[in-house]
Write a protein that holds these residues in place. Structure first.
Motif, PDB file in Angstrom:
ATOM      1  N   MET A 154       0.843  -1.212   0.000  1.00 14.31           N
ATOM      2  CA  MET A 154       0.000   0.000   0.000  1.00 14.31           C
ATOM      3  C   MET A 154       0.874   1.256   0.000  1.00 14.31           C
ATOM      4  O   MET A 154       0.649   2.192   0.763  1.00 14.31           O
ATOM      5  N   ASN A 155       1.860   1.269  -0.875  1.00 19.94           N
ATOM      6  CA  ASN A 155       2.790   2.399  -0.933  1.00 19.94           C
ATOM      7  C   ASN A 155       2.202   3.522  -1.791  1.00 19.94           C
ATOM      8  O   ASN A 155       2.640   3.768  -2.917  1.00 19.94           O
ATOM      9  N   VAL A 156       1.226   4.204  -1.242  1.00 21.94           N
ATOM     10  CA  VAL A 156       0.583   5.315  -1.946  1.00 21.94           C
ATOM     11  C   VAL A 156       1.574   6.453  -2.208  1.00 21.94           C
ATOM     12  O   VAL A 156       1.552   7.056  -3.296  1.00 21.94           O
ATOM     13  N   MET A 210      -4.065   3.141  -5.947  1.00 24.97           N
ATOM     14  CA  MET A 210      -2.661   3.247  -6.349  1.00 24.97           C
ATOM     15  C   MET A 210      -2.515   3.174  -7.863  1.00 24.97           C
ATOM     16  O   MET A 210      -1.790   3.957  -8.476  1.00 24.97           O
ATOM     17  N   LEU A 211      -3.216   2.224  -8.475  1.00 29.83           N
ATOM     18  CA  LEU A 211      -3.095   2.063  -9.917  1.00 29.83           C
ATOM     19  C   LEU A 211      -3.659   3.273 -10.664  1.00 29.83           C
ATOM     20  O   LEU A 211      -3.078   3.736 -11.649  1.00 29.83           O
ATOM     21  N   ARG A 212      -4.781   3.786 -10.191  1.00 35.08           N
ATOM     22  CA  ARG A 212      -5.349   4.992 -10.814  1.00 35.08           C
ATOM     23  C   ARG A 212      -4.386   6.172 -10.698  1.00 35.08           C
ATOM     24  O   ARG A 212      -4.253   6.978 -11.621  1.00 35.08           O
ATOM     25  N   LYS A 224      -9.320  -6.478   6.346  1.00 33.75           N
ATOM     26  CA  LYS A 224      -7.966  -6.075   5.954  1.00 33.75           C
ATOM     27  C   LYS A 224      -7.749  -6.296   4.460  1.00 33.75           C
ATOM     28  O   LYS A 224      -7.110  -5.487   3.788  1.00 33.75           O
ATOM     29  N   HIS A 225      -8.283  -7.397   3.941  1.00 30.92           N
ATOM     30  CA  HIS A 225      -8.167  -7.670   2.504  1.00 30.92           C
ATOM     31  C   HIS A 225      -9.034  -6.706   1.691  1.00 30.92           C
ATOM     32  O   HIS A 225      -8.670  -6.316   0.576  1.00 30.92           O
ATOM     33  N   GLN A 226     -10.168  -6.333   2.245  1.00 29.40           N
ATOM     34  CA  GLN A 226     -11.021  -5.353   1.567  1.00 29.40           C
ATOM     35  C   GLN A 226     -10.294  -4.016   1.429  1.00 29.40           C
ATOM     36  O   GLN A 226     -10.337  -3.365   0.369  1.00 29.40           O
ATOM     37  N   VAL A 227      -9.618  -3.610   2.512  1.00 30.63           N
ATOM     38  CA  VAL A 227      -8.863  -2.357   2.475  1.00 30.63           C
ATOM     39  C   VAL A 227      -7.743  -2.449   1.448  1.00 30.63           C
ATOM     40  O   VAL A 227      -7.525  -1.520   0.650  1.00 30.63           O
ATOM     41  N   LEU A 228      -7.019  -3.567   1.461  1.00 31.82           N
ATOM     42  CA  LEU A 228      -5.910  -3.744   0.515  1.00 31.82           C
ATOM     43  C   LEU A 228      -6.413  -3.704  -0.922  1.00 31.82           C
ATOM     44  O   LEU A 228      -5.789  -3.078  -1.793  1.00 31.82           O
ATOM     45  N   ALA A 229      -7.532  -4.345  -1.183  1.00 30.30           N
ATOM     46  CA  ALA A 229      -8.092  -4.330  -2.538  1.00 30.30           C
ATOM     47  C   ALA A 229      -8.438  -2.911  -2.965  1.00 30.30           C
ATOM     48  O   ALA A 229      -8.160  -2.499  -4.105  1.00 30.30           O
ATOM     49  N   GLY A 230      -9.031  -2.137  -2.058  1.00 32.65           N
ATOM     50  CA  GLY A 230      -9.390  -0.769  -2.404  1.00 32.65           C
ATOM     51  C   GLY A 230      -8.180   0.123  -2.602  1.00 32.65           C
ATOM     52  O   GLY A 230      -8.114   0.903  -3.563  1.00 32.65           O
ATOM     53  N   VAL A 231      -7.183  -0.005  -1.717  1.00 30.28           N
ATOM     54  CA  VAL A 231      -5.998   0.849  -1.819  1.00 30.28           C
ATOM     55  C   VAL A 231      -5.213   0.541  -3.088  1.00 30.28           C
ATOM     56  O   VAL A 231      -4.719   1.462  -3.759  1.00 30.28           O
ATOM     57  N   THR A 232      -5.087  -0.723  -3.450  1.00 28.22           N
ATOM     58  CA  THR A 232      -4.326  -1.029  -4.667  1.00 28.22           C
ATOM     59  C   THR A 232      -5.013  -0.495  -5.915  1.00 28.22           C
ATOM     60  O   THR A 232      -4.338  -0.155  -6.896  1.00 28.22           O
ATOM     61  N   VAL A 271      -3.841  -5.317  -9.181  1.00 26.57           N
ATOM     62  CA  VAL A 271      -4.517  -4.995  -7.922  1.00 26.57           C
ATOM     63  C   VAL A 271      -4.645  -6.261  -7.091  1.00 26.57           C
ATOM     64  O   VAL A 271      -4.522  -7.381  -7.596  1.00 26.57           O
ATOM     65  N   TYR A 272      -4.925  -6.068  -5.812  1.00 22.78           N
ATOM     66  CA  TYR A 272      -5.260  -7.204  -4.964  1.00 22.78           C
ATOM     67  C   TYR A 272      -6.713  -7.582  -5.234  1.00 22.78           C
ATOM     68  O   TYR A 272      -7.579  -6.705  -5.318  1.00 22.78           O
ATOM     69  N   PRO A 273      -7.014  -8.856  -5.399  1.00 20.27           N
ATOM     70  CA  PRO A 273      -8.402  -9.245  -5.744  1.00 20.27           C
ATOM     71  C   PRO A 273      -9.384  -8.874  -4.641  1.00 20.27           C
ATOM     72  O   PRO A 273      -9.078  -8.988  -3.455  1.00 20.27           O
ATOM     73  N   TRP A 274     -10.560  -8.452  -5.067  1.00 12.04           N
ATOM     74  CA  TRP A 274     -11.604  -8.066  -4.130  1.00 12.04           C
ATOM     75  C   TRP A 274     -12.665  -9.157  -4.055  1.00 12.04           C
ATOM     76  O   TRP A 274     -13.081  -9.725  -5.062  1.00 12.04           O
ATOM     77  N   SER A 275     -13.094  -9.448  -2.836  1.00 15.32           N
ATOM     78  CA  SER A 275     -14.177 -10.401  -2.624  1.00 15.32           C
ATOM     79  C   SER A 275     -15.061  -9.877  -1.505  1.00 15.32           C
ATOM     80  O   SER A 275     -14.553  -9.453  -0.454  1.00 15.32           O
ATOM     81  N   PRO A 276     -16.386  -9.895  -1.688  1.00 13.07           N
ATOM     82  CA  PRO A 276     -17.274  -9.347  -0.650  1.00 13.07           C
ATOM     83  C   PRO A 276     -17.190 -10.105   0.664  1.00 13.07           C
ATOM     84  O   PRO A 276     -17.495  -9.543   1.718  1.00 13.07           O
ATOM     85  N   GLY A 277     -16.775 -11.350   0.628  1.00 14.43           N
ATOM     86  CA  GLY A 277     -16.688 -12.132   1.857  1.00 14.43           C
ATOM     87  C   GLY A 277     -15.318 -12.134   2.493  1.00 14.43           C
ATOM     88  O   GLY A 277     -15.095 -12.813   3.507  1.00 14.43           O
ATOM     89  N   ALA A 278     -14.381 -11.375   1.960  1.00 16.74           N
ATOM     90  CA  ALA A 278     -13.012 -11.375   2.467  1.00 16.74           C
ATOM     91  C   ALA A 278     -12.920 -10.607   3.783  1.00 16.74           C
ATOM     92  O   ALA A 278     -13.751  -9.748   4.077  1.00 16.74           O
TER      93      ALA A 278
END
Length: 378
Positions: free
Chosen positions: A97-99, A142-144, A131-139, A121-128
């Protein structure tokens, strides 16, 4: 004036890894094309010469304090500059998450910037877990951010382009990851490996033995060896020795036919692969052009058994350079392996098709041609 190339990478030899191998291959291909090439990567502080490529290393190079130094030293090099970012989110630290680093890259408006997505990006899953949800959103953020002002983008698999904003998404070029191994192997070296293995059909695997692959691999490899006492297993790549020893403890009757070769040079890996009858490569997300372990076998013209999945490109089904199961099902992979072990002519034909498809679609020169091409459209 010709622009100097500056590759920014989280890995570069002697650091291991697929991005490391790819970065060096690209750097030397650009050098051979007459370009001035610099590489910026973490490591012990210093500037070294890698056969004509200038490698700049520094501890914490992509952390906020390190970016101050990176800016100063990069600006001290002669312009104009073309920055090629070899991007994998986790390769730049800060728990993927190196913004600040992404913002730094976006701010380099006085340099021409290009982006190579090994992973997007880190894959997003509604059941994750959250912490994984945050990582998916931040990545995704970052890409944008990285995409702001980028001249061109390259993707190791077409799926990554879907995460880019327009118009960069429509313009992104697919550049498969080429083999990290030499394609020419001395037959004497292959014979030496075969003699050391002691005869019998050999099934090889090339990889790093992560949990998602190790499970399906064991589920196929064990029954293959149990069905024929002549068969040998050859395990290559980082982590092979430890996994081999653990597998031998779980299946002591097979231990003498399990052979691990950890830490080999690329030339030696190629010779060992060529000594095998089959290469067994299950992937949880399917075979794809970002899998350098599959590319290694493909370039050498080996018959490969693998599977499709979420990230597999259509090419694998259309051209069939590998024996392909519909999923990483041990039963399906085992059936393919048994069939090919019993049919030598089919193995030979499959290997020839693998080498041809590699040359026509995946070889390094195709990527380099894209990098050097200017002012064209995809």
């Amino acid at each position: 004036m010709s622009r100097a190339w500056h590759l920014i990478s989280g890995e570069y030899p002697p650091a291991p890894g697929g991005v490391s191998d790819h970065s060096r291959s690209i750097a030397h291909a650009l050098l051979n094309a007459g370009k001035t090439v610099h590489v910026w990567t973490p490591g012990a502080e210093g500037v070294t010469d890698d056969q004509g490529v200038t490698v700049h290393r520094g501890p914490g190079l992509f952390t906020p304090p390190g970016l101050v130094r990176l800016t100063r030293e990069l600006d001290a090099t002669p312009g104009p500059r073309r920055l090629l970012l070899q991007y994998v989110p986790h390769a730049f630290g800060m728990k993927a998450m190196n913004v600040p680093f992404c913002a730094w890259f976006a701010a380099r408006r006085h340099d021409e910037r290009e982006l190579f997505l090994h992973e997007a990006v880190y894959p997003w899953s509604p059941g994750a877990p959250w912490k994984h949800q945050v990582l998916a959103g931040v990545t995704r953020v970052m890409l944008r951010t990285l995409a702001l002002g980028v001249e061109r983008a390259y993707v190791s698999i077409p799926t990554w382009a879907e995460y880019l904003p327009e118009p960069l998404r429509a313009q992104a070029r697919w550049c498969p990851i080429p083999s990290p191994l030499p394609l020419d192997v001395q037959e004497e070296a292959v014979r030496t490996v075969r003699d050391a293995l002691g005869g019998g059909p050999t099934v090889a695997h090339f990889g790093t033995y992560g949990g998602a692959i190790a499970g399906p691999l064991e589920a196929v490899l064990v029954p293959l060896l149990q069905r024929d006492e002549r068969r040998q297993a050859l395990l290559l790549g980082r982590g092979s020795q430890g996994w081999c020893e653990a597998l031998g403890r779980r299946h002591p009757a097979l231990a003498r036919r399990l052979h691990a070769r950890d830490g080999l040079a690329p030339e030696a890996v190629a010779a060992h692969l060529r000594a095998a009858e089959l290469l067994l490569q299950p992937y949880p997300d399917g075979v794809s052009a970002r899998r350098s372990s599959a590319m290694g076998g493909l370039g050498l013209g080996l018959p490969i058994i693998t599977n499709t999945g979420l990230l597999s490109e259509p090419l694998w089904r259309e051209l069939l350079p590998v024996a392909l199961a519909d999923e990483a099902s041990p039963a399906a992979l085992l059936a393919l392996a048994e069939h090919l072990l019993e049919h030598e002519e089919e193995r030979r034909t499959l290997g020839e098709r693998a080498a041809r498809v590699y040359r026509e679609h995946f070889a390094l020169e195709h990527t380099v041609a894209h990098l050097l091409r200017r002012g064209d459209t995809p």
